[in-house]
Write an enzyme that holds these catalytic residues in place. Structure first.
Site, PDB file in Angstrom:
ATOM      1  N   HIS A  12       0.806  -1.232   0.000  1.00 26.54           N
ATOM      2  CA  HIS A  12       0.000   0.000   0.000  1.00 26.54           C
ATOM      3  C   HIS A  12       0.838   1.281   0.000  1.00 26.54           C
ATOM      4  CE1 HIS A  12       1.003  -0.051   4.237  1.00 26.54           C
ATOM      5  NE2 HIS A  12       0.521   1.168   4.342  1.00 26.54           N
ATOM      6  N   ARG A  13       2.149   1.158   0.170  1.00 28.08           N
ATOM      7  CA  ARG A  13       2.992   2.359   0.088  1.00 28.08           C
ATOM      8  C   ARG A  13       3.507   2.607  -1.325  1.00 28.08           C
ATOM      9  NH1 ARG A  13       3.057   5.022   4.929  1.00 28.08           N
ATOM     10  NH2 ARG A  13       3.378   3.625   6.674  1.00 28.08           N
ATOM     11  N   LEU A  15       3.371   2.721  -5.679  1.00 24.67           N
ATOM     12  CA  LEU A  15       2.597   3.475  -6.678  1.00 24.67           C
ATOM     13  C   LEU A  15       1.195   2.878  -6.843  1.00 24.67           C
ATOM     14  CD1 LEU A  15       2.476   5.532  -9.086  1.00 24.67           C
ATOM     15  CD2 LEU A  15       3.522   3.758 -10.498  1.00 24.67           C
ATOM     16  N   SER A 108       2.674  -7.546 -15.131  1.00 20.13           N
ATOM     17  CA  SER A 108       3.345  -6.452 -15.822  1.00 20.13           C
ATOM     18  C   SER A 108       3.344  -6.757 -17.310  1.00 20.13           C
ATOM     19  CB  SER A 108       4.788  -6.388 -15.318  1.00 20.13           C
ATOM     20  OG  SER A 108       5.607  -5.715 -16.249  1.00 20.13           O
ATOM     21  N   SER A 109       3.432  -5.710 -18.132  1.00 14.99           N
ATOM     22  CA  SER A 109       3.459  -5.964 -19.576  1.00 14.99           C
ATOM     23  C   SER A 109       4.790  -6.580 -20.017  1.00 14.99           C
ATOM     24  CB  SER A 109       3.180  -4.682 -20.351  1.00 14.99           C
ATOM     25  OG  SER A 109       4.129  -3.698 -20.028  1.00 14.99           O
ATOM     26  N   CYS A 110       5.811  -6.558 -19.140  1.00 14.66           N
ATOM     27  CA  CYS A 110       7.099  -7.137 -19.554  1.00 14.66           C
ATOM     28  C   CYS A 110       7.096  -8.668 -19.505  1.00 14.66           C
ATOM     29  CB  CYS A 110       8.250  -6.571 -18.729  1.00 14.66           C
ATOM     30  SG  CYS A 110       8.205  -7.138 -17.045  1.00 14.66           S
ATOM     31  N   TYR A 137      12.640 -10.102 -13.494  1.00 13.86           N
ATOM     32  CA  TYR A 137      11.355  -9.637 -12.981  1.00 13.86           C
ATOM     33  C   TYR A 137      10.219 -10.340 -13.721  1.00 13.86           C
ATOM     34  CZ  TYR A 137       7.661  -6.198 -12.056  1.00 13.86           C
ATOM     35  OH  TYR A 137       6.491  -5.571 -11.693  1.00 13.86           O
ATOM     36  N   LYS A 141       7.121 -12.740 -12.342  1.00 10.68           N
ATOM     37  CA  LYS A 141       5.705 -12.402 -12.560  1.00 10.68           C
ATOM     38  C   LYS A 141       4.983 -13.524 -13.309  1.00 10.68           C
ATOM     39  CE  LYS A 141       5.157  -8.402 -10.566  1.00 10.68           C
ATOM     40  NZ  LYS A 141       4.202  -8.303  -9.435  1.00 10.68           N
ATOM     41  N   PRO A 164      -0.819  -4.758 -16.044  1.00 12.01           N
ATOM     42  CA  PRO A 164      -0.835  -3.336 -16.386  1.00 12.01           C
ATOM     43  C   PRO A 164       0.281  -2.983 -17.364  1.00 12.01           C
ATOM     44  CG  PRO A 164       0.062  -3.643 -14.173  1.00 12.01           C
ATOM     45  CD  PRO A 164      -0.205  -5.007 -14.729  1.00 12.01           C
ATOM     46  N   HIS A 180      11.538   4.407 -13.098  1.00 16.43           N
ATOM     47  CA  HIS A 180      11.070   4.295 -14.475  1.00 16.43           C
ATOM     48  C   HIS A 180      11.213   5.647 -15.182  1.00 16.43           C
ATOM     49  CE1 HIS A 180       8.979   0.599 -12.984  1.00 16.43           C
ATOM     50  NE2 HIS A 180       9.491   0.175 -14.122  1.00 16.43           N
TER      51      HIS A 180
HETATM   52  P1  GDP Z   1      10.874  -0.348 -19.517  1.00 21.06           P
HETATM   53  O1  GDP Z   1       9.547  -0.076 -20.156  1.00 21.06           O
HETATM   54  O2  GDP Z   1      10.897  -1.610 -18.738  1.00 21.06           O
HETATM   55  O3  GDP Z   1      11.993  -0.275 -20.511  1.00 21.06           O
HETATM   56  O4  GDP Z   1      11.034   0.774 -18.402  1.00 21.06           O
HETATM   57  P2  GDP Z   1      11.706   2.221 -18.221  1.00 21.06           P
HETATM   58  O5  GDP Z   1      10.605   3.127 -17.796  1.00 21.06           O
HETATM   59  O6  GDP Z   1      12.853   2.086 -17.305  1.00 21.06           O
HETATM   60  O7  GDP Z   1      12.263   2.678 -19.628  1.00 21.06           O
HETATM   61  C1  GDP Z   1      11.441   3.009 -20.715  1.00 21.06           C
HETATM   62  C2  GDP Z   1      12.257   3.613 -21.836  1.00 21.06           C
HETATM   63  O8  GDP Z   1      12.661   4.946 -21.458  1.00 21.06           O
HETATM   64  C3  GDP Z   1      13.550   2.872 -22.180  1.00 21.06           C
HETATM   65  O9  GDP Z   1      13.713   2.896 -23.588  1.00 21.06           O
HETATM   66  C4  GDP Z   1      14.609   3.750 -21.506  1.00 21.06           C
HETATM   67  O10 GDP Z   1      15.884   3.641 -22.137  1.00 21.06           O
HETATM   68  C5  GDP Z   1      14.029   5.129 -21.720  1.00 21.06           C
HETATM   69  N1  GDP Z   1      14.572   6.167 -20.807  1.00 21.06           N
HETATM   70  C6  GDP Z   1      15.024   7.384 -21.182  1.00 21.06           C
HETATM   71  N2  GDP Z   1      15.497   8.073 -20.145  1.00 21.06           N
HETATM   72  C7  GDP Z   1      15.333   7.286 -19.057  1.00 21.06           C
HETATM   73  C8  GDP Z   1      15.641   7.448 -17.665  1.00 21.06           C
HETATM   74  O11 GDP Z   1      16.176   8.462 -17.229  1.00 21.06           O
HETATM   75  N3  GDP Z   1      15.311   6.434 -16.838  1.00 21.06           N
HETATM   76  C9  GDP Z   1      14.707   5.286 -17.305  1.00 21.06           C
HETATM   77  N4  GDP Z   1      14.374   4.328 -16.430  1.00 21.06           N
HETATM   78  N5  GDP Z   1      14.436   5.090 -18.605  1.00 21.06           N
HETATM   79  C10 GDP Z   1      14.737   6.075 -19.471  1.00 21.06           C
END
Ligand code: GDP
Length: 311
Positions: A12-13, A15, A108-110, A137, A141, A164, A180
């Site tokens: 619950h803490r 996102l 997760s979508s991954c 990860y 999942k 999600p 992220h």
């Molecule tokens: P992903 O969807 O699992 O790849 O999660 P992320 O949110 O970490 O990254 C999404 C995309 O954003 C990837 O292509 C990253 O390379 C790009 N990206 C650009 N700048 C950043 C940053 O500062 N942090 C992260 N996490 N991703 C970044």
């Protein structure tokens, strides 16, 4: 789920968990159970068993997980696979043993193959190799999904699984390296603006495409599925709004009001090229997102200013 049902929100803490908690309270649920990490370590099986034996939650939202962005995932692969396997195994198993009426597991979508056809339908699960930057990860999942499905088959346990898309919103982790992309960029653009810097670095080529969903919309989907869905099949939840990382960076630049340039750092990984979910299943159940990206970025930036930057 009646208003007095005992509902446990694990995580619950975080996102997602904090958004589910907010929405449940708004909807008038009065008997919500939550324990933070110091009170209940979900990687400790004995502690989880004790909690379930005492609290006997009737509904469980399993939103507790070790999560992080592309860098955190590839830097701490052991933590990501171990903690997630432990947390979900303990919570799912205790829910079944102590008579929980229904559990919702968040994936997760991954979990989908790196090069799955787009938009990604639920049945593409396990049809090809995973994206290597977050396979640890993803494997955890996928094991969680299979565990919920097997419990349904063998024990008649009412577990459901929601997948999600990439999420963002108030309550996110804004750690510059581990987070992220949206919280990372909000922070970086904000700090650049405050420092009067000329440019901001964005990781990768800017060409990968991602679908983003505001976390309150996801919380609505979780509560809806808990109320009306009871099937073995997993359910995708995405906004349908897909942007290239370069466009996202531009949108964050505007939201924050940074006037300088954007530079792409090609030494950083891009991850999967595209990850757009087919969300027709949840849409046919009556859900649709309410918050568009521009609006969601604005309220996330406001939350960052009041909760993170101010401290
Ligand atoms: P992903 O969807 O699992 O790849 O999660 P992320 O949110 O970490 O990254 C999404 C995309 O954003 C990837 O292509 C990253 O390379 C790009 N990206 C650009 N700048 C950043 C940053 O500062 N942090 C992260 N996490 N991703 C970044």
């Amino acid at each position: 789920m009646d208003r007095n049902a005992r509902i446990y929100v694990a995580g619950h803490r975080g996102l997602v968990g904090s958004a589910i908690l907010r929405k449940l309270r708004e909807a008038g649920f009065r008997n919500i159970l939550a324990r933070d990490r110091r009170e209940l370590d979900l990687t400790d099986q004995a502690a989880v068993t004790r909690f379930f034996a005492e609290a006997r939650p009737e509904y469980v939202f399993l939103a507790a997980a070790r999560v992080g962005g592309i860098r955190a995932n590839s830097s701490f692969p052991a933590d990501f696979i171990r903690d997630n396997l432990l947390i979900q195994t303990h919570v799912i198993d205790a829910s079944r043993r102590f008579g929980t009426a229904k559990l919702l597991f968040l994936g997760s979508s991954c979990i989908y193959p790196r090069l799955a056809p787009q938009p990604i339908r639920e049945e593409y699960l396990l049809s090809g190799p995973l994206e290597p930057t977050n396979e640890w990860y993803a494997v955890a999942k996928i094991a969680g999904i299979k565990m919920v499905q097997s419990f349904r088959r063998q024990y008649g346990f009412r577990g459901i699984c929601l997948m999600p898309t990439n999420l963002y919103g108030p309550g996110d982790n804004f750690d510059p390296e581990g987070s992220h992309v949206i919280p990372a960029l909000i922070r970086r653009f904000h700090e650049a603006k405050m420092a009067g810097a000329r440019e901001v670095v964005v990781w990768g080529s800017g060409t990968p495409r991602r679908e983003f969903l505001y976390v309150d919309d996801l919380a609505d989907a979780c509560i809806l599925l808990m109320k009306i869905y009871d099937g073995e099949e997993i359910v995708n939840v995405g906004s349908g709004e897909e942007v290239a990382i370069a466009e996202l960076a531009e949108a964050v630049r505007k939201t924050v009001g940074f006037e300088g340039n954007i530079r792409f750092d090609l030494s950083r990984p891009d991850g999967t090229p595209r990850k757009l979910l087919d969300s027709s299943r949840i849409r046919s159940l009556g859900w649709k997102p309410a918050i568009r990206l521009a609006e969601g970025l604005k309220s996330t930036y406001e939350w960052f200013l009041s909760q993170v930057a101010a401290k």
